[in-house]
Design an enzyme around this catalytic site. Sequence first.
Site, short mmCIF file in Angstrom:
data_model
loop_
_atom_site.label_atom_id
_atom_site.label_comp_id
_atom_site.label_asym_id
_atom_site.label_seq_id
_atom_site.Cartn_x
_atom_site.Cartn_y
_atom_site.Cartn_z
N THR A 254 -5.68 17.33 -6.04
CA THR A 254 -5.72 17.87 -7.40
C THR A 254 -4.49 18.72 -7.63
O THR A 254 -4.06 19.47 -6.75
CB THR A 254 -7.00 18.70 -7.65
OG1 THR A 254 -8.13 17.83 -7.51
CG2 THR A 254 -7.03 19.29 -9.05
N PHE A 256 -2.77 21.68 -9.84
CA PHE A 256 -3.09 22.85 -10.67
C PHE A 256 -1.80 23.40 -11.26
O PHE A 256 -0.72 23.22 -10.67
CB PHE A 256 -3.73 23.95 -9.81
CG PHE A 256 -5.05 23.56 -9.20
CD1 PHE A 256 -6.24 23.95 -9.78
CD2 PHE A 256 -5.09 22.80 -8.04
CE1 PHE A 256 -7.46 23.60 -9.22
CE2 PHE A 256 -6.30 22.43 -7.47
CZ PHE A 256 -7.49 22.84 -8.06
#
Length: 354
Positions: A254, A256
């Site tokens: 992921t 960010f």
Amino acid sequence: MSDELLNLRKNIDRLDEEILVRLAERARNAQRVGEIKQGNVYRPEREAQVLRRLGAANPGPLPDLAVQRIFREIMSACLALERPLRVAYLGPAGTFSESASRKHFGSAPNFVPTSTIDEVFRAVEAGNVDYGVVPVENSTEGVVGGTLDLLLENPLQICGEVKLRIHQHLLSKAAGIGAAKRLYSHAQSLAQCHEWLNRNLPSLSRVPVASNAEAARLASEDAESCAIAGEAAAELYGLDVLAANIEDDPNNTTCFLVIAHHDADRSGQDKTSLVCSAPNRPGAMHALLEPLAKHGVSMSKLQSRPARGGLWEYVFYMDIEGHREDPEVAAALKELNERAGFVKVLGSYPVAVI
Ligand SMILES: C=C(O[C@@H]1C=C(C(=O)O)C=C[C@H]1O)C(=O)O
């Protein structure tokens, strides 16, 4: 104890003391830099340069990443001598957003969990915190639309990115997996593990909840249930790992973004995020991309999203290589501004180092 072992330990003690003296000296220097700078003490581009330089200079045998993590913590502690940074993230405690925040800022800041991504933006905008960390894209599940929309509407800038490998674990207080009756997790995590679940626990009922950390909390209160969450949540809620790394894609990552009132200065290896609109006519997209090609600027991401105003109108989110102050990027952006209906630079920032 053998003589050799005794000597080695004596050496290590002496080296530790040397490191300690050097650390104190480093901290005093960083403190002085802070006094001179007054105000904007955290410099993402400088931190990225320090980490890259030490990675390149590392003589081994420690891996580069191990050295960089140690220096990440050293810088975090040095910076906190001024005043600990305040960093808001999408909570609750134990989420991957918290792990991403710690990976980027080290453990010295005061971390503030919020209940929504919108609240992270508002906390930074209002000055209640210095920085915010929000998820923007998962390699399996795609973009986080809410974050993209907020970046478009909000005056805040992106000053950094964090890439986190997402490892999902099956957690429980139950003695074994046979005892579990329910499985809690965030819908995204259930999706990221659904092949493993279909193979291994096809009949266990899956209950989507607001976050992985909430799933872990529920599982910690009920020995007949289990949760899928990360290591941070497992530790926070004292759960056992019944099965580790159950994500279907072993490269599950992921990304960010770190948001602030300012973006970053040039670090030498940067990217720039922007959002623009194109009129709805033939060749409009080509006209947007042409300035990039002409000035030799690479695009690493292109994402379209429906514009809020009109039906079937789109805005385009782009990541390009380089800093907005690099001459070729500046030239491409200038031309893009002349051609696009609308362009907003969301920020230039160092490419993630660790
Ligand atoms: C010391 C400085 O300030 C901060 C602390 C750093 C460090 O400890 O190396 C690096 C960048 C800043 O976040 C600096 O700008 O050099």
